[in-house]
Every structure is written in structure tokens, then in C-alpha cells.
Scaffold this motif. Structure first.
Motif, PDB file in Angstrom:
ATOM      1  N   THR A 137       0.992  -1.283   0.017  1.00 19.87           N
ATOM      2  CA  THR A 137       0.055  -0.067   0.024  1.00 19.87           C
ATOM      3  C   THR A 137       0.851   1.191   0.019  1.00 19.87           C
ATOM      4  OG1 THR A 137      -0.260  -0.370   2.302  1.00 19.87           O
ATOM      5  CG2 THR A 137      -1.947  -1.136   1.267  1.00 19.87           C
ATOM      6  N   LEU A 138       2.058   1.144   0.278  1.00 23.98           N
ATOM      7  CA  LEU A 138       2.910   2.299   0.778  1.00 23.98           C
ATOM      8  C   LEU A 138       3.669   2.610  -0.692  1.00 23.98           C
ATOM      9  CD1 LEU A 138       4.283   1.713   4.142  1.00 23.98           C
ATOM     10  CD2 LEU A 138       2.371   3.205   3.846  1.00 23.98           C
ATOM     11  N   ASP A 139       3.573   3.882  -1.313  1.00 21.53           N
ATOM     12  CA  ASP A 139       4.232   4.100  -2.540  1.00 21.53           C
ATOM     13  C   ASP A 139       5.880   4.188  -2.024  1.00 21.53           C
ATOM     14  OD1 ASP A 139       2.100   4.146  -4.256  1.00 21.53           O
ATOM     15  OD2 ASP A 139       1.733   6.305  -4.305  1.00 21.53           O
ATOM     16  N   GLY A 140       6.366   3.960  -3.022  1.00 21.28           N
ATOM     17  CA  GLY A 140       7.915   4.067  -2.713  1.00 21.28           C
ATOM     18  C   GLY A 140       8.637   2.818  -3.257  1.00 21.28           C
ATOM     19  N   GLY A 141       9.473   2.361  -2.440  1.00 19.25           N
ATOM     20  CA  GLY A 141      10.235   1.036  -2.804  1.00 19.25           C
ATOM     21  C   GLY A 141       9.796  -0.140  -1.675  1.00 19.25           C
ATOM     22  N   ASN A 142       9.186  -0.978  -2.436  1.00 21.70           N
ATOM     23  CA  ASN A 142       8.859  -2.462  -1.645  1.00 21.70           C
ATOM     24  C   ASN A 142       9.679  -3.517  -2.069  1.00 21.70           C
ATOM     25  OD1 ASN A 142       6.262  -1.223   0.046  1.00 21.70           O
ATOM     26  ND2 ASN A 142       5.794  -0.485  -1.932  1.00 21.70           N
ATOM     27  N   GLU A 143      10.584  -4.069  -1.292  1.00 26.19           N
ATOM     28  CA  GLU A 143      11.157  -5.210  -1.414  1.00 26.19           C
ATOM     29  C   GLU A 143      10.589  -6.289  -0.557  1.00 26.19           C
ATOM     30  OE1 GLU A 143      15.839  -6.847  -1.247  1.00 26.19           O
ATOM     31  OE2 GLU A 143      15.225  -4.599  -1.573  1.00 26.19           O
ATOM     32  N   VAL A 144       9.755  -7.317  -1.139  1.00 26.25           N
ATOM     33  CA  VAL A 144       9.061  -8.071  -0.293  1.00 26.25           C
ATOM     34  C   VAL A 144       9.855  -9.310  -0.299  1.00 26.25           C
ATOM     35  CG1 VAL A 144       6.554  -9.417  -0.247  1.00 26.25           C
ATOM     36  CG2 VAL A 144       6.971  -6.928  -0.565  1.00 26.25           C
ATOM     37  N   THR A 145       9.582 -10.156   1.114  1.00 26.17           N
ATOM     38  CA  THR A 145      10.086 -11.571   1.462  1.00 26.17           C
ATOM     39  C   THR A 145       8.657 -12.166   1.791  1.00 26.17           C
ATOM     40  OG1 THR A 145      12.179 -10.990   2.208  1.00 26.17           O
ATOM     41  CG2 THR A 145      11.494 -12.909   2.487  1.00 26.17           C
ATOM     42  N   LEU A 146       8.278 -13.320   1.188  1.00 26.30           N
ATOM     43  CA  LEU A 146       7.022 -13.888   1.388  1.00 26.30           C
ATOM     44  C   LEU A 146       7.252 -14.970   2.571  1.00 26.30           C
ATOM     45  CD1 LEU A 146       3.953 -14.066   0.557  1.00 26.30           C
ATOM     46  CD2 LEU A 146       4.768 -15.644  -1.072  1.00 26.30           C
ATOM     47  N   SER A 147       6.458 -14.926   3.508  1.00 28.21           N
ATOM     48  CA  SER A 147       6.558 -16.023   4.577  1.00 28.21           C
ATOM     49  C   SER A 147       6.250 -17.432   3.878  1.00 28.21           C
ATOM     50  CB  SER A 147       5.460 -15.644   5.827  1.00 28.21           C
ATOM     51  OG  SER A 147       4.240 -15.877   5.362  1.00 28.21           O
ATOM     52  N   ALA A 159       0.502  -1.886   6.971  1.00 27.29           N
ATOM     53  CA  ALA A 159       1.824  -2.370   6.948  1.00 27.29           C
ATOM     54  C   ALA A 159       2.286  -1.779   8.165  1.00 27.29           C
ATOM     55  CB  ALA A 159       2.691  -1.862   5.956  1.00 27.29           C
ATOM     56  N   LYS A 160       2.857  -2.826   9.260  1.00 27.58           N
ATOM     57  CA  LYS A 160       3.280  -2.440  10.479  1.00 27.58           C
ATOM     58  C   LYS A 160       4.887  -2.116  10.555  1.00 27.58           C
ATOM     59  CE  LYS A 160       1.843  -4.807  14.085  1.00 27.58           C
ATOM     60  NZ  LYS A 160       1.670  -5.944  15.173  1.00 27.58           N
ATOM     61  N   LYS A 161       5.361  -1.148  11.194  1.00 25.81           N
ATOM     62  CA  LYS A 161       6.731  -0.818  11.117  1.00 25.81           C
ATOM     63  C   LYS A 161       7.414  -1.535  12.542  1.00 25.81           C
ATOM     64  CE  LYS A 161      10.192   3.031  11.089  1.00 25.81           C
ATOM     65  NZ  LYS A 161      10.154   4.447  11.288  1.00 25.81           N
ATOM     66  N   LEU A 162       8.484  -2.393  12.011  1.00 27.57           N
ATOM     67  CA  LEU A 162       9.169  -3.368  12.977  1.00 27.57           C
ATOM     68  C   LEU A 162      10.576  -2.610  13.557  1.00 27.57           C
ATOM     69  CD1 LEU A 162       8.690  -6.615  11.652  1.00 27.57           C
ATOM     70  CD2 LEU A 162       6.958  -5.502  13.115  1.00 27.57           C
ATOM     71  N   THR A 163      11.180  -1.731  12.787  1.00 29.88           N
ATOM     72  CA  THR A 163      12.422  -1.245  13.302  1.00 29.88           C
ATOM     73  C   THR A 163      12.559   0.180  13.303  1.00 29.88           C
ATOM     74  OG1 THR A 163      13.328  -1.449  10.774  1.00 29.88           O
ATOM     75  CG2 THR A 163      13.580  -3.187  12.510  1.00 29.88           C
ATOM     76  N   GLU A 164      13.555   0.922  13.792  1.00 22.68           N
ATOM     77  CA  GLU A 164      13.734   2.139  13.867  1.00 22.68           C
ATOM     78  C   GLU A 164      15.266   2.396  13.957  1.00 22.68           C
ATOM     79  OE1 GLU A 164      14.051   5.654  13.243  1.00 22.68           O
ATOM     80  OE2 GLU A 164      11.825   5.195  13.626  1.00 22.68           O
ATOM     81  N   SER A 165      15.734   2.578  12.690  1.00 24.31           N
ATOM     82  CA  SER A 165      17.228   2.582  12.300  1.00 24.31           C
ATOM     83  C   SER A 165      17.813   3.932  12.321  1.00 24.31           C
ATOM     84  CB  SER A 165      17.578   1.982  11.080  1.00 24.31           C
ATOM     85  OG  SER A 165      16.897   0.731  11.174  1.00 24.31           O
ATOM     86  N   LEU A 166      17.224   5.091  12.381  1.00 21.25           N
ATOM     87  CA  LEU A 166      17.739   6.524  11.930  1.00 21.25           C
ATOM     88  C   LEU A 166      18.442   7.059  13.027  1.00 21.25           C
ATOM     89  CD1 LEU A 166      15.228   8.506   9.922  1.00 21.25           C
ATOM     90  CD2 LEU A 166      17.078   7.294   9.176  1.00 21.25           C
TER      91      LEU A 166
END
Length: 797
Positions: free
Chosen positions: A485-495, A525-532
Motif C-alpha cells: 500500500t505504501l508508495d515508494g520501494g517495496n522489497e518483499v519477502t513472502l513467509s 503495514a506495521k513498522k518493526l524497526t527504527e534505524s535512523l
């Protein structure tokens, strides 16, 4: 005490928040060129799922200490947990059985089977050998490889059977010089050598840091042994063997062998001056374009007949076809003879009824998909893709492209640029029918069949060339359904259970973070990490506008535009590297340093343009091959048209446009300075190719053929032949241990400029840097010089 109302609190909060954001005008080169893990942060990478689909594994460095470690997090969220990547549940390469109730895998060089429902693990081998590539041949038979030979093990009886007895002749590769190569830093005087080693620490902090850097350790395997008796099969001596596969009916073994060239292309030498030893050592590097190349061919071994044959390339349609460019050399005699081709893998249907092989011509102008009749070696054409430029595009080029059988065991799938964009196709071998499943002016990336075989999953830039989403598609085609759903770059790994997707998501000004969502269209989509890091978050980064402008031939060229609030009348064009690469997109760029530098330039009043010129990826076949036989043609004219766009539409003054870029971008910068000095007044060419006859074979021969066969293409594509056109101010910057674009390239150009009497250029050398710089001090020095160049030339009114 005076009371503050809600409005006042909100106002105070707004003032406080704005006070925490630094204006971009405060950016400095030193700040943005420091180690990215210190200033920006390290994004999650190498994402995978646990076998039970409950946890997500990834590599990360949230502390910014420069050491990437393994982490896991529940798909339901929580705090990422640092783990050992040997932990229970850590994913490894494994193969399912047909009904996906079991997996087979290797651990420590031995073979294991795991029943997924009961989680029972059974060990099948315990040897000193390293067993590799296990897969289910039948429900109770596992095939695997040991020392380049194929074996099976019966899981019910434990019987191990050796099917082949190949003796592989690797030649003398073990005696070839190491990367450090010819100069070994040894004078024969141990005291002298020790003194030089220690003296190096007094002159280079980089060498001191590298010497003290901890070495990574890797788990090894036991020594190779043998299984003993081998059914008295005659030994067959072969060159380097790969891709051993047993046909599902057990009658044939297919394999690939690599044939080294009889007169191998001579490798080049890159001197390394700043070393641990204090001596100059030589790095053995790649060969140059045009040297003789090796090739791979497919062999078929009959298990019952104990015999071997190789597939006959003379059966390939058009094997003697000459390329169109030969018409430019009417005085040369061209002989129509079989071209060199390579084939590396045989694809067997699950029931063993069909076998398919993919071939690629050495000149990369043909790709053949052929049906193989293994009993006779006959080849029947399924698809021939011919491109007078070169075969390429997502899922097409090379042998790692899209290629496989559908569950019906009679239909294969593949990708082709037949319509001008890389799309997904199927071919029913039983009927000879080919069907196109996707269509449109977009590219398809990494198509994958669902576990139940009823649908496809793939990534595509369907919405915009610079936006990638994850889609599903019915097995036999139809309307694709967007899932992310989020425009941008989506690199997906399927479970593994295909109920969830892990997403490495980023936006223009937002570096990649890990997200998870249900595998359903429109799910959140749920965000899992904060790297900044705080340094990066302190600035309100400008999102460049994604625009298009018209090229001289009428094409729409995509670009990023950085428009300053207070323009100073000067413009800068950034040229991305690699040629076939996309940088005008809505996701976080691999050119993150340049993104920040362009923000800094914009804050100083420069109008900056970043162009996806001809040859960039994401725009289809014609855009990709627009530079065929003329690098420095349309790829350069797109930059010049961009400069005119800045002058005509954005108030940039004539004579006040600069350019910078690295690798391919450096090459374009040189050409712009040499051929269009009336448009580009100042340029910084970084790690630049100056003469394509000195670059590597795999990349260059696709685009320009070879120097001997097509000298016209090389002469008009190499900046060194146009150096007399230099009028503006030029900065050349290059790493001296660059094993990709060799330092020799700019040394030869420097001599040419000296002989021409040019004195408006300078060269910055980086003694410890390869093609991609690693030291912040080098990045800082280089970009301070670029900024100084622009400030002292186009920046002055």
C-alpha cells in the motif's frame, strides 16, 4: 502563575519542534560524508523468515558500531532480539517434498530431514565429506552431491548409491596468484621488513585501523573423503563440473561443465602503494574487453548406459547469424560460422517427461529456450529471443533469470522483452502454445509461484517507473492485484505459509526500515524497526520533485529536480553511475551521499538536476539499449537537454552549469566537458572510464561489441579521443587501487591532457581506495573538492 491555554501549548510545542530541526544551510561536507552508520543509521538487510512463519530474521547494526549482527523479531512486533545466526530456527537453504510436509537441508556438511508438523528431525549422513544440494528425488529418495558427483540415499533403507564417477580436472587454478599477487612485501631482511611494517603505522591512520580491525571467523567443514565402492563405474574425466541433476525418472544425470579458454585473456595488474608491509604489492585484477572467454556446455549422462554426450549447438536456429553492425565494415570479410554459446542448467519437469535447456550466445544477441530429448540429444525450439543490441532486462539476462515449470509438468515460464518491456510468459510444451501473462509499459521483477500453484507473486513498477509494488496474478493471467500500500520501494519477502509479507520499505527521504503486513490487498503495514540516527533526523530533508522533460528526439526523460528557495543562477547536474541503474524513483537511493550533497547544494542556491538518462533501468528495452554502439550518444545528449531545460524553465544562467558523477557518471562528465564546453563549464569526474577498450568484457562487449570487431563503436564512445575539446574547469578524482575502473584510465587521460597543453584541470588521488570508497576521510576530501570547484567557478556571478 500565568496559565497557558491549549493554543499556547501547541504554539510552544511548534516552536520547540522547529528549534530541533536544523536548516539545510547548516549542512557541511564533513557531516554528510561521515560513516553512514554514525550519521544516518544502518537499515535492516538480508531479510528471511523462520520455517514456521512466526519470526522474521534480518541483519542490522542499530548501535552504529560498524558491526552488522543477526536479529529476529516476531511478526506480531515487539523489540528486535540480537541472536546468533546458528540459532535454532535460523533459515538455511532447504528443499520441500512434493506435498510440502517435509524439508531436506544440510548442516555442517551433513544431510537432515525435518517433518514440519511434528518438527521431528532425522539425520541421514554423518561423514567427513561435505554433502551439498540435497533435494527430494522421490518421496523416499534424496539426491545430493559430493565432490562433483551425484549420489542418492534411500531414507527407508539408508542405502547410498553413487550415480556418477566424474573426475574433475580443475587445471592449475590452485597455483594462480592470490589477489595480493606478485609483490609479496618481502626483502629477505626480516629486521628491515619489520621496521617498514611498523613505520607504516606512523604515516597512515587508515592502515593502523585496518591492521587492528577484528577478523571475521567462518565455520569450516571437515576434509573431503569418499563413499568407497562406486559400483565399478568407469571414471569420466571432465573440466570444472556444475549443476548436477538427476532426472525424475532416474535415467539421466544432467550437468554443466565450464571450458576455460585455450589462450586465456591476460589479467591486469593494479599496484597497491600503501600497504601493511611498506612494499608496493600488485593486485591481480580483471582482463580487458575482447580477450578470449570460456564457455559452459551441458552434458547428459545415461545411468543405465554408463555413457556421456554433450548437447550439439548446431541445432540452435540462427547459430551462424552475423550481427547487423558488420554492415558498417564492408571491406572486412565476415565468415558465417557457429558462434560460441553457453548453457548451464537443464530444467526437468516433475514427472520427468520433459527437459528444457536455456542457451545464451557469447555475443549476447541471442537467447534460446530449447526442449531436450535426452535419449537422443535432439533439441526443439521453444523460444528464440534475438536482439541486435544485446539480450537483457529484468529476469531475462544471464542464467539466473526467470525460468521454471508449472505444477502441470508440461508448461514452462520465462520472461522476455519481446514487446519492449520485460514480461512474464508461459509455453505449453504439449501443444506448442506460448502465452503472455503480463503486458503494459512496465517491468516485472522476480515472479514467483504460490505454494498451491494457483497464482503468481511479483514486483512491478506498474504505477510509475519510480514506484515498486508487490502484486498477485492468477496462474493463467488476468488483472494483477496490488498488495502493498505504501508508495515508494517495496522489497518483499513472502513467509513460508504465504500469509504474511516482510517488507524492506523506503521513500525518497526515508531510509529502508522493516515492515510486516498480512498478505492481503490493502492490509496495513506495521513498522518493526527504527534505524535512523539523531544526526540525520535533525534535518528536514528536501524531497526533490520527480519531473519529466523533453529530449531532443522527443522522448520523455525522468529526473529529480532540487529547486532552491533563493536560486543563485547556477545549476548542477548529477549523473548516476552503472549506466543500467535507476535513480529517479520514490525510494531511498543507493546514492544517499549524493542525495544529501544535492540537498546541501540546493541550500546554497544551486538548482540541481538528477537524470535517468538513456540506458537507465526501469524504462524498458529501447531505453536500456539506447546507447548501443555509442556510449556518449543519447546518454550524453539527455544531460545536455537537461541543462537546456534548467536554462529555459528554471532561470539557470548560460555558462553557469556544472556536472559531477562517478564511474559511468564520471565518464559522462568527461564527455560533457570535452564535447559541450559551451554548456557545461565545470565538471568533477570521479572514478571514470576514459577508454572503453580498457574496461571489462562482460559489461562492455554487450554494448560496444569488441574493439577488434567494432572499432568504430569504441572510438566514438571513449572520452580520451575527444580531450582536445576541454575548455572549462575539470576535477578528476580516482582511487589508486580501483580494481573495477583502473587507475590506469585516468593516468592515460592525464598524459593526453598534458600533451594537448591543457592546464585547467587537476587530479585528486586516493591511495587506499578501490572503486567504491570506504573511508569517510576520502569521501570528505573528494566532495570538499567538488564543492570548492563549483563555488569557485559556476557559483561566482
Amino acid at each position: 502563575m500565568r496559565k497557558i491555554g491549549l493554543f499556547g501549548l501547541l504554539l510552544l510545542f511548534a516552536v520547540y519542534a522547529s528549534a530541533q530541526t536544523k536548516p539545510l544551510s547548516q549542512l557541511t561536507v564533513e557531516e554528510i560524508m561521515q560513516a553512514p552508520e554514525k550519521f544516518i543509521g544502518t537499515s535492516p538487510s538480508r531479510v528471511s523468515w523462520s520455517k514456521d512463519s512466526k519470526n522474521i530474521f534480518f541483519y542490522w547494526d542499530p548501535d552504529g558500531n560498524g558491526e552488522v549482527s543477526a536479529y529476529q523479531i516476531s511478526k506480531d512486533g515487539g523489540t528486535p532480539e540480537k541472536i546468533d545466526d546458528t540459532s535454532e530456527g535460523w533459515p538455511s537453504n532447504y528443499e520441500f517434498n512434493q506435498d510440502k510436509t517435509k524439508i531436506v537441508y544440510t548442516e555442517g556438511g551433513d544431510i537432515y530431514i525435518k517433518e514440519l508438523k511434528s518438527e521431528k528431525v532425522s539425520r541421514l549422513t554423518a561423514t567427513n565429506d561435505r554433502e551439498t544440494n540435497p533435494s527430494f528425488h522421490k518421496e523416499n529418495v534424496i539426491s545430493f552431491v559430493v565432490e562433483d558427483n551425484l549420489f542418492t540415499i534411500n531414507t527407508e533403507t539408508g542405502l547410498i548409491t553413487q550415480l556418477t564417477n566424474f573426475i574433475v580436472n580443475y587445471g592449475r587454478e590452485d597455483e594462480s596468484p592470490s589477489r595480493r599477487g606478485v609483490g609479496n612485501g618481502n626483502s629477505g631482511n626480516r629486521i628491515q621488513d619489520s621496521w617498514l611494517r611498523e613505520d607504516q603505522l606512523n604515516t597512515s591512520e587508515i592502515i593502523k585501523e585496518r591492521r587492528n580491525r577484528p577478523r571475521r571467523s567462518f565455520r569450516g567443514f571437515g576434509s573431503f573423503g569418499s563413499f568407497g565402492d562406486n559400483d565399478n563405474r568407469d571414471a569420466v574425466e571432465l573440466p570444472n563440473i556444475r549443476s548436477l541433476q538427476l532426472s525424475p525418472d532416474g535415467r539421466f544425470v544432467s550437468f554443466s561443465v565450464y571450458n576455460s579458454p585455450e589462450n586465456g585473456a591476460q589479467n591486469t595488474i593494479v599496484p597497491n602503494y600503501v600497504t601493511n608491509s611498506g612494499y608496493t604489492t600488485d593486485i591481480n585484477a580483471r582482463s580487458k574487453v575482447g580477450g578470449e572467454q570460456g564457455y559452459s556446455e551441458i552434458g547428459i549422462y545415461s545411468v543405465s548406459g554408463d555413457s556421456v554426450y554433450y548437447l550439439d549447438k548446431m541445432q540452435l536456429p540462427g547459430i551462424t547469424d552475423l550481427p547487423d553492425y558488420t554492415k558498417d565494415y564492408p571491406d572486412k570479410e565476415w565468415i558465417k560460422e557457429p558462434r560460441k554459446v553457453s548453457a548451464t542448467t537443464t530444467l526437468w519437469s516433475g514427472d520427468g517427461k520433459y527437459a528444457v535447456v536455456q542457451f545464451s550466445a557469447d555475443d549476447n544477441k541471442d537467447r534460446w529456450i530449447m526442449r531436450l530429448i535426452p535419449e537422443t540429444g535432439d533439441l526443439i525450439t521453444i523460444d528464440r529471443q534475438r536482439d541486435e543490441a544485446w539480450i537483457g532486462g529484468p529476469g531475462v539476462s544471464g542464467f539466473g533469470g526467470t525460468f521454471g515449470f508449472l505444477p502441470d509438468n508440461k508448461t514452462i515460464y520465462f520472461q522476455s522483452e519481446k514487446t519492449g518491456y520485460s514480461h512474464l510468459y508461459t509455453h505449453d510444451i504439449s501443444t506448442g502454445t506460448t502465452k503472455q501473462l503480463t503486458s503494459g509499459n512496465y517491468e516485472v521483477y522476480q515472479p514467483k509461484l504460490s505454494s498451491d500453484g494457483k497464482k503468481w507473486y511479483f514486483t512491478a513498477n506498474m504505477k510509475h517507473p519510480g514506484i515498486k509494488h508487490f502484486y498477485s496474478l492468477p496462474l493463467n493471467g488476468g488483472k494483477p492485484t496490488q498488495i502493498t500500500t505504501l508508495d515508494g520501494g517495496n522489497e518483499v519477502t513472502l513467509s513460508p505459509d504465504e500469509k504474511s509479507i516482510a517488507i524492506e520499505y523506503s521513500y525518497i527521504d526515508q531510509p529502508t526500515e522493516l515492515y510486516v503486513m498480512d498478505n492481503k490487498p490493502g492490509a496495513k503495514a506495521k513498522k518493526l524497526t527504527e534505524s535512523l540516527k539523531e544526526g540525520f533526523k535533525a534535518y528536514d530533508w528536501h524531497q526533490p520533485e520527480i519531473i519529466t522533460f523533453k529530449a531532443e528526439d522527443g522522448a520523455d526523460v525522468h529526473a529529480r529536480l532540487y529547486k532552491p528557495e533563493n536560486p543563485n543562477g547556477a545549476g548542477v547536474i548529477f549523473v548516476h553511475g552503472a549506466g543500467y541503474l535507476q535513480n529517479v524513483h520514490y525510494w531511498w537511493s543507493t546514492y544517499f551521499r549524493e542525495f544529501m550533497f544535492n540537498n546541501m547544494l540546493m541550500a546554497k542556491g544551486y538548482t540541481v538536476l538528477d537524470i535517468d538518462y538513456r540506458a537507465s533501468s526501469g524504462y524498458g528495452r529501447d531505453w536500456r539499449t539506447g546507447i548501443y554502439r555509442h556510449m556518449g550518444g543519447k546518454d550524453l545528449s539527455d544531460q545536455i537537454d537537461g541543462a537546456k531545460f534548467l536554462m529555459n524553465e528554471h532561470g539557470v544562467e548560460a555558462g553557469r552549469i556544472g556536472m559531477y558523477g562517478g564511474s559511468y557518471g564520471g565518464f559522462i562528465t568527461l564527455f560533457a566537458m570535452f564535447k559541450h564546453p559551451d554548456v557545461i563549464s565545470a565538471g568533477a569526474a570521479l572514478r571514470s572510464v576514459t577508454d572503453w577498450a580498457h574496461y571489462n568484457h562482460g559489461y562492455t562487449s554487450n554494448i560496444l561489441n569488441t574493439p577488434v570487431e567494432d572499432p568504430i563503436a569504441y572510438k566514438r564512445s571513449s572520452p580520451i579521443y575527444f580531450a582536445e575539446g576541454l575548455e572549462g574547469d575539470l576535477l578528476i578524482a580516482h582511487g589508486m587501487v580501483d580494481t573495477n575502473v583502473h587507475f590506469q584510465d585516468v593516468v592515460r587521460l592525464a598524459q593526453r591532457l598534458i600533451e594537448l597543453g591543457k592546464d585547467n584541470w587537476e587530479m585528486a588521488l586516493y591511495p587506499v581506495e578501490n572503486h567504491g570508497f570506504t573511508e569517510p576521510s576520502s569521501w570528505t576530501d573528494e566532495y570538499k573538492r567538488i564543492f570548492k570547484l563549483f563555488e569557485n567557478t559556476i557559483g561566482k556571478k
